[in-house]
Design a protein around this motif. Structure first.
Motif, PDB file in Angstrom:
ATOM      1  N   MET A 199       0.837  -1.209   0.000  1.00 12.63           N
ATOM      2  CA  MET A 199       0.000   0.000   0.000  1.00 12.63           C
ATOM      3  C   MET A 199       0.870   1.256   0.000  1.00 12.63           C
ATOM      4  O   MET A 199       0.579   2.233  -0.699  1.00 12.63           O
ATOM      5  N   ARG A 200       1.961   1.232   0.763  1.00 16.27           N
ATOM      6  CA  ARG A 200       2.853   2.396   0.820  1.00 16.27           C
ATOM      7  C   ARG A 200       3.508   2.643  -0.541  1.00 16.27           C
ATOM      8  O   ARG A 200       3.540   3.792  -1.025  1.00 16.27           O
ATOM      9  N   ASP A 201       4.007   1.589  -1.183  1.00 22.21           N
ATOM     10  CA  ASP A 201       4.644   1.738  -2.491  1.00 22.21           C
ATOM     11  C   ASP A 201       3.646   2.212  -3.544  1.00 22.21           C
ATOM     12  O   ASP A 201       3.989   3.040  -4.406  1.00 22.21           O
ATOM     13  N   ALA A 202       2.421   1.693  -3.472  1.00 19.79           N
ATOM     14  CA  ALA A 202       1.403   2.099  -4.447  1.00 19.79           C
ATOM     15  C   ALA A 202       1.085   3.576  -4.298  1.00 19.79           C
ATOM     16  O   ALA A 202       0.927   4.298  -5.299  1.00 19.79           O
ATOM     17  N   TRP A 203       1.016   4.061  -3.056  1.00 26.62           N
ATOM     18  CA  TRP A 203       0.701   5.487  -2.853  1.00 26.62           C
ATOM     19  C   TRP A 203       1.870   6.361  -3.312  1.00 26.62           C
ATOM     20  O   TRP A 203       1.665   7.424  -3.918  1.00 26.62           O
TER      21      TRP A 203
END
Length: 415
Positions: free
Chosen positions: A306-310
């Motif tokens: 989720m962090r990388d996607a954001w």
């Protein structure tokens, strides 16, 4: 389980998300191969409903023999467990003891490993030259998981597997056999309808173990025979053994469920930076947060994803990652998760946190508008309803608090 709360009736306080089928009913048990089996009603009380919680009472029942042993836990029982089991840990001088809150008597206890060893000794005598099937009553299938975890912790699992062949959940059996006659298959309801027991105590693990055994005994007898036709002290009939065998889950199936649960909890715990502040909010909000976190874990998502996607695509990246939830989650769930993650990752936005709690004493003396806004209502809606007096608002809030359901199953990994 009808959960005085339904969870309380069956010794559990976990609730699956509203769109998730109860684990006991999700799939029909595989059953055990034909053989010689002894049936034992079984249940236990624990300090909580997390995987790391301890057993504080373990009990078993057959028409000829009973086993019940209280256990002195290292930790205290959580508030929900104290209410369910009517026991609490007290300190007398330098010693911690287990006390019955109804009779105010100190209970005789053993250590967890000693009680489990004694329990296995007792089961070994009951199994004879066959194997044991443990009968219990629970919609969440958590008790077998917690028992197997405790046995693994003390290196008693191999011995247990030589004695016990599987677990039969009378909740799933009753849900199948009685679906056209009763709306609830809680212990209280089934005891009243099937066993003619109008006031069944479910506080003690021994009471629940006895009731679970008797429920399977009744359902296996058929419609033409009377309840208790086997007589007091009679061994399980062939029909009862066959019913329990067909509806049993082998020990290796429950071990697989335990391994899957541990993996799910590991995925849930990766989201601690996001959800830890939200889990300090009031109970209704906390229940909602645990449901959302469970959706993420069930979909196999991790915090780093989720962090990388954001970081790569902001909101678009979050939407792509959460697209996998479209089958199991509602649109409003996905929108709320996107908002939570966006507020967490974006330094310009204030992270979502627990709502401020209002002292009950202040609620009664505050104005209708202030109380309504604190509960999430707008000031306009307060103005448009002339019946919203301070006393009425206070009573509504109290009524809502008393009817809140039990914690979600995902609360196993909350801490």
């Amino acid at each position: 389980m009808a959960m005085v709360s339904e969870a309380k009736v069956n010794g559990g306080d976990m609730e699956a998300p509203s769109n998730e089928m109860l684990p006991a009913l999700a799939e029909k048990p595989a059953g055990l191969p034909p053989g010689k089996y002894s049936l034992v009603g079984w249940d236990m009380d624990t300090t909580g409903r997390r995987l790391i919680d301890e057993i504080c009472q373990i009990a078993a029942f057959t028409p000829k023999q009973q086993y019940s042993q209280y256990i002195m836990p290292y930790g205290d029982l959580n508030p929900g467990a104290r209410r369910r089991h009517n026991v609490r840990v007290v300190t007398v001088g330098r010693y911690r003891m287990l006390k019955d809150t109804n009779t105010h008597k100190i209970l005789k206890t053993k250590s967890e490993i000693s009680a489990l060893s004694d329990f296995l000794d007792w089961l070994e005598k009951e199994k004879g030259d066959g194997s044991v099937i443990l009968i219990y009553h629970e919609p969440r299938r958590l008790s077998p998981t917690m028992l197997l975890e405790a046995l693994t912790r003390y290196k008693l699992l191999d011995r247990f597997k030589t004695i016990v062949a599987g677990f039969t959940d009378s909740y799933a059996l009753a849900a199948d056999k009685c679906k056209s006659t009763v709306k609830s298959v809680s212990l209280r309801v089934l005891a009243r309808v099937l066993l003619d027991a109008d006031s069944l105590s479910v506080d003690s693990a021994l009471d629940r173990a006895t009731a679970a055994y008797r429920i399977v005994e009744h359902l296996a007898q058929g419609d033409q025979q009377e309840v208790g036709a086997g007589g007091e002290g009679a061994s399980a009939s062939k029909d009862m053994v066959e019913t329990a065998r067909i509806w049993a889950r082998p020990v290796h199936t429950e071990l697989d469920a335990l391994a899957n649960l541990k993996k799910l909890l590991e995925r849930q715990n990766t989201f601690r930076p996001v959800f830890a502040p939200l889990l300090r909010s009031a109970r209704p909000e906390r229940k909602r947060v645990t449901q959302l976190r469970r959706l993420l874990a069930d979909a196999g998502l991790l915090y780093d994803q989720m962090r990388d996607a954001w970081q790569d695509q902001k909101l678009t990246g979050l939407e792509k990652q959460l697209a996998a939830l479209s089958v199991s989650a509602k649109e409003e769930d996905i929108k709320e998760l996107i908002e939570i993650f966006d507020c967490h990752f974006d330094p310009s936005k204030e992270p979502k946190g627990p709502k401020p709690r209002i002292n009950n004493r202040n609620r009664a003396t505050s104005s209708a508008g202030e109380t309504g806004e604190a509960e999430g209502s707008t000031s306009e809606s307060q103005k448009s309803s002339p019946q919203n007096s301070p006393n009425k608002t206070s009573n509504d809030v109290a009524a809502g608090d008393s009817s809140q359901p039990s914690a979600a199953v995902a609360a196993l990994g909350a801490n």
